[in-house]
Motif scaffolding. Structure first.
Motif, PDB file in Angstrom:
ATOM      1  N   ASP A 120       0.700  -1.047  -0.038  1.00 46.26           N
ATOM      2  CA  ASP A 120       0.151   0.128  -0.112  1.00 46.26           C
ATOM      3  C   ASP A 120       0.579   0.835   0.173  1.00 46.26           C
ATOM      4  O   ASP A 120       1.523   1.581   1.086  1.00 46.26           O
ATOM      5  CB  ASP A 120      -1.078  -0.075   0.989  1.00 46.26           C
ATOM      6  CG  ASP A 120      -1.953   1.455   1.234  1.00 46.26           C
ATOM      7  OD1 ASP A 120      -1.531   2.199   0.106  1.00 46.26           O
ATOM      8  OD2 ASP A 120      -2.640   0.854   2.060  1.00 46.26           O
ATOM      9  N   PRO A 121       1.117   1.825  -1.217  1.00 47.04           N
ATOM     10  CA  PRO A 121       2.274   2.812  -1.426  1.00 47.04           C
ATOM     11  C   PRO A 121       1.512   4.681  -0.251  1.00 47.04           C
ATOM     12  O   PRO A 121       2.617   5.023  -0.137  1.00 47.04           O
ATOM     13  CB  PRO A 121       2.597   2.933  -2.949  1.00 47.04           C
ATOM     14  CG  PRO A 121       1.386   2.598  -3.260  1.00 47.04           C
ATOM     15  CD  PRO A 121       1.062   1.828  -2.219  1.00 47.04           C
ATOM     16  N   ALA A 132       6.462  -6.348   7.382  1.00 49.27           N
ATOM     17  CA  ALA A 132       7.709  -6.713   6.357  1.00 49.27           C
ATOM     18  C   ALA A 132       7.436  -8.134   5.646  1.00 49.27           C
ATOM     19  O   ALA A 132       7.353  -8.390   4.138  1.00 49.27           O
ATOM     20  CB  ALA A 132       8.678  -6.799   6.708  1.00 49.27           C
ATOM     21  N   GLU A 133       6.726  -9.560   5.622  1.00 48.70           N
ATOM     22  CA  GLU A 133       6.623 -10.210   4.820  1.00 48.70           C
ATOM     23  C   GLU A 133       5.933 -10.185   4.246  1.00 48.70           C
ATOM     24  O   GLU A 133       5.843 -10.697   3.126  1.00 48.70           O
ATOM     25  CB  GLU A 133       6.620 -10.925   6.498  1.00 48.70           C
ATOM     26  CG  GLU A 133       7.065 -12.191   6.750  1.00 48.70           C
ATOM     27  CD  GLU A 133       8.460 -12.895   5.988  1.00 48.70           C
ATOM     28  OE1 GLU A 133       8.203 -13.669   4.909  1.00 48.70           O
ATOM     29  OE2 GLU A 133       9.398 -13.295   7.199  1.00 48.70           O
ATOM     30  N   LEU A 134       4.908  -9.688   4.388  1.00 51.55           N
ATOM     31  CA  LEU A 134       3.450  -9.091   3.303  1.00 51.55           C
ATOM     32  C   LEU A 134       3.857  -8.201   1.679  1.00 51.55           C
ATOM     33  O   LEU A 134       3.613  -8.868   0.860  1.00 51.55           O
ATOM     34  CB  LEU A 134       2.535  -8.828   4.124  1.00 51.55           C
ATOM     35  CG  LEU A 134       1.801  -9.496   5.219  1.00 51.55           C
ATOM     36  CD1 LEU A 134       0.190  -8.911   5.789  1.00 51.55           C
ATOM     37  CD2 LEU A 134       0.626 -10.972   4.431  1.00 51.55           C
ATOM     38  N   ASP A 137       6.084 -10.607   0.002  1.00 50.02           N
ATOM     39  CA  ASP A 137       5.524 -11.080  -1.017  1.00 50.02           C
ATOM     40  C   ASP A 137       5.120  -9.806  -1.930  1.00 50.02           C
ATOM     41  O   ASP A 137       4.423 -10.510  -2.890  1.00 50.02           O
ATOM     42  CB  ASP A 137       4.459 -11.604  -0.428  1.00 50.02           C
ATOM     43  CG  ASP A 137       5.053 -12.927   0.930  1.00 50.02           C
ATOM     44  OD1 ASP A 137       6.391 -12.935   0.737  1.00 50.02           O
ATOM     45  OD2 ASP A 137       4.274 -13.525   2.108  1.00 50.02           O
ATOM     46  N   ALA A 138       4.646  -8.456  -1.599  1.00 50.81           N
ATOM     47  CA  ALA A 138       3.476  -7.913  -2.581  1.00 50.81           C
ATOM     48  C   ALA A 138       4.543  -7.279  -3.750  1.00 50.81           C
ATOM     49  O   ALA A 138       4.212  -6.598  -4.717  1.00 50.81           O
ATOM     50  CB  ALA A 138       2.685  -6.776  -2.076  1.00 50.81           C
ATOM     51  N   THR A 139       5.772  -7.059  -3.842  1.00 51.60           N
ATOM     52  CA  THR A 139       6.953  -6.918  -4.655  1.00 51.60           C
ATOM     53  C   THR A 139       7.962  -7.265  -5.763  1.00 51.60           C
ATOM     54  O   THR A 139       7.881  -9.437  -4.930  1.00 51.60           O
ATOM     55  CB  THR A 139       7.499  -5.546  -4.267  1.00 51.60           C
ATOM     56  OG1 THR A 139       8.585  -4.846  -5.367  1.00 51.60           O
ATOM     57  CG2 THR A 139       8.290  -6.247  -3.470  1.00 51.60           C
ATOM     58  N   ASP A 140       7.970  -7.840  -6.723  1.00 52.00           N
ATOM     59  CA  ASP A 140       9.483  -8.219  -7.435  1.00 52.00           C
ATOM     60  C   ASP A 140      10.746  -7.784  -7.214  1.00 52.00           C
ATOM     61  O   ASP A 140      11.676  -8.171  -7.420  1.00 52.00           O
ATOM     62  CB  ASP A 140       9.093  -8.741  -9.212  1.00 52.00           C
ATOM     63  CG  ASP A 140       7.931  -9.193  -8.740  1.00 52.00           C
ATOM     64  OD1 ASP A 140       7.483 -10.443  -8.215  1.00 52.00           O
ATOM     65  OD2 ASP A 140       6.817  -9.533  -9.779  1.00 52.00           O
ATOM     66  N   TYR A 141      11.376  -6.286  -6.977  1.00 56.67           N
ATOM     67  CA  TYR A 141      11.698  -5.891  -6.131  1.00 56.67           C
ATOM     68  C   TYR A 141      13.317  -6.198  -5.102  1.00 56.67           C
ATOM     69  O   TYR A 141      12.069  -6.645  -3.527  1.00 56.67           O
ATOM     70  CB  TYR A 141      11.468  -4.118  -5.829  1.00 56.67           C
ATOM     71  CG  TYR A 141      11.116  -3.586  -7.082  1.00 56.67           C
ATOM     72  CD1 TYR A 141      12.488  -3.178  -8.006  1.00 56.67           C
ATOM     73  CD2 TYR A 141      10.258  -3.145  -7.225  1.00 56.67           C
ATOM     74  CE1 TYR A 141      11.572  -2.502  -9.209  1.00 56.67           C
ATOM     75  CE2 TYR A 141       9.910  -1.781  -8.560  1.00 56.67           C
ATOM     76  CZ  TYR A 141      10.349  -1.792  -9.646  1.00 56.67           C
ATOM     77  OH  TYR A 141       9.851  -1.360 -10.546  1.00 56.67           O
ATOM     78  N   LEU A 182      13.835  -4.124   2.788  1.00 61.72           N
ATOM     79  CA  LEU A 182      12.521  -2.524   2.456  1.00 61.72           C
ATOM     80  C   LEU A 182      14.031  -1.672   3.629  1.00 61.72           C
ATOM     81  O   LEU A 182      14.332  -2.046   4.426  1.00 61.72           O
ATOM     82  CB  LEU A 182      11.617  -2.849   3.519  1.00 61.72           C
ATOM     83  CG  LEU A 182      10.370  -4.220   2.808  1.00 61.72           C
ATOM     84  CD1 LEU A 182       9.466  -4.429   3.973  1.00 61.72           C
ATOM     85  CD2 LEU A 182      10.331  -3.108   1.427  1.00 61.72           C
ATOM     86  N   VAL A 183      14.337  -0.538   2.898  1.00 60.91           N
ATOM     87  CA  VAL A 183      15.158   0.413   3.510  1.00 60.91           C
ATOM     88  C   VAL A 183      14.243   1.492   4.048  1.00 60.91           C
ATOM     89  O   VAL A 183      14.229   2.312   2.724  1.00 60.91           O
ATOM     90  CB  VAL A 183      16.119   0.614   3.090  1.00 60.91           C
ATOM     91  CG1 VAL A 183      17.468   1.011   3.388  1.00 60.91           C
ATOM     92  CG2 VAL A 183      17.006  -0.861   3.023  1.00 60.91           C
TER      93      VAL A 183
END
Length: 243
Positions: A120-121, A132-134, A137-141, A182-183
């Motif tokens: 959810d950006p 963070a886990e979710l 799973d939501a991005t290919d980056y 995730l940073v």
């Protein structure tokens, strides 16, 4: 490429100018902003002009979207809503046009950019391993940069292992060449991690390293501007405590 990352400027011209100067002195080739140029602070036009002049990439945050009537203010706290309404009333037409041109998600040099989170950006705060886990799973980056929480931190998910994370202090350097990351650089204009200095981050996309940074800035000047605009005094007071 050596990139300076900032986020959550929130109308704090003094803090934004200090980070821009620090990034240039550090040899950054580009400056990327993860959104919320406006809201809370008293210099929205100046902060948008600085972003337009210095940022190669810039996202929209929830405050930016609310000020240009893309989002409702129903989810905002009282102070945030008052500041957003004031900002909406005082910004120049070119500031509004710039904010309307921005998106809450993007990418640069193989890195995902999200104001809040990959899932959810606009609204999601990433402050726990489960969230963070979710998001992983939501991005290919493999590496994503996030803002919104105003806390300097990182989450890491090694291959086959669960995600874990922690807050980060100035000078911490990490190798992000393996696993998923995730940073969050923390907030430039309104830190909420107990350190009142303006937060930013150096990302080296060649060596895949990140370094958390802080910049001293004129906090009394930013507070005086908020009070002169007759915005809630709490928005000025909190700057000196990093809360």
């Amino acid at each position: 490429m050596r990139v300076a990352i900032c986020s959550d400027i929130h109308g704090n011209r003094q803090a934004f100018e200090a980070v821009i100067a620090a990034a240039e002195a550090d040899g950054a080739e580009e400056l990327w902003c993860l959104g919320d140029l406006v809201g809370y602070g008293a210099d929205p036009d100046a902060c948008v002009a600085l972003a337009d002049a210095h940022c190669t990439l810039c996202l929209a945050g929830n405050h930016d979207l609310a000020v240009v009537d893309v989002l409702s203010l129903e989810e905002f706290s009282r102070g945030a809503a008052l500041a957003a309404r004031w900002t909406r009333d005082v910004i120049a037409p070119e500031t509004r046009d710039y904010l309307l041109s921005l998106s809450p998600r993007g990418s640069g040099d193989g890195v995902g950019l999200f104001h809040a989170s990959p899932r959810d950006p606009v609204w999601e705060y990433v402050l726990s391993g489960l969230t963070a886990e979710l998001c992983f799973d939501a991005t290919d980056y493999r590496v994503s940069l996030i803002g919104h929480s105003h806390v300097a931190l990182s989450f890491h998910r090694p291959e086959g292992e669960p995600a874990s994370g922690t807050t980060r202090r100035e000078g911490t350097e990490l190798d992000v060449s393996a696993g998923e990351w995730l940073v969050n650089p923390g907030s430039t204009g309104q830190p909420r991690d107990g350190d009142p200095r303006a937060a930013w981050l150096t990302l080296d996309t060649g060596n895949w390293t990140v370094v958390w940074r802080r910049a001293e800035y004129d906090i009394p000047g930013a507070q005086a501007a908020i009070r002169a605009a007759r915005l809630p005094d709490s928005l000025a007071e909190r700057l000196q405590y990093g809360q």
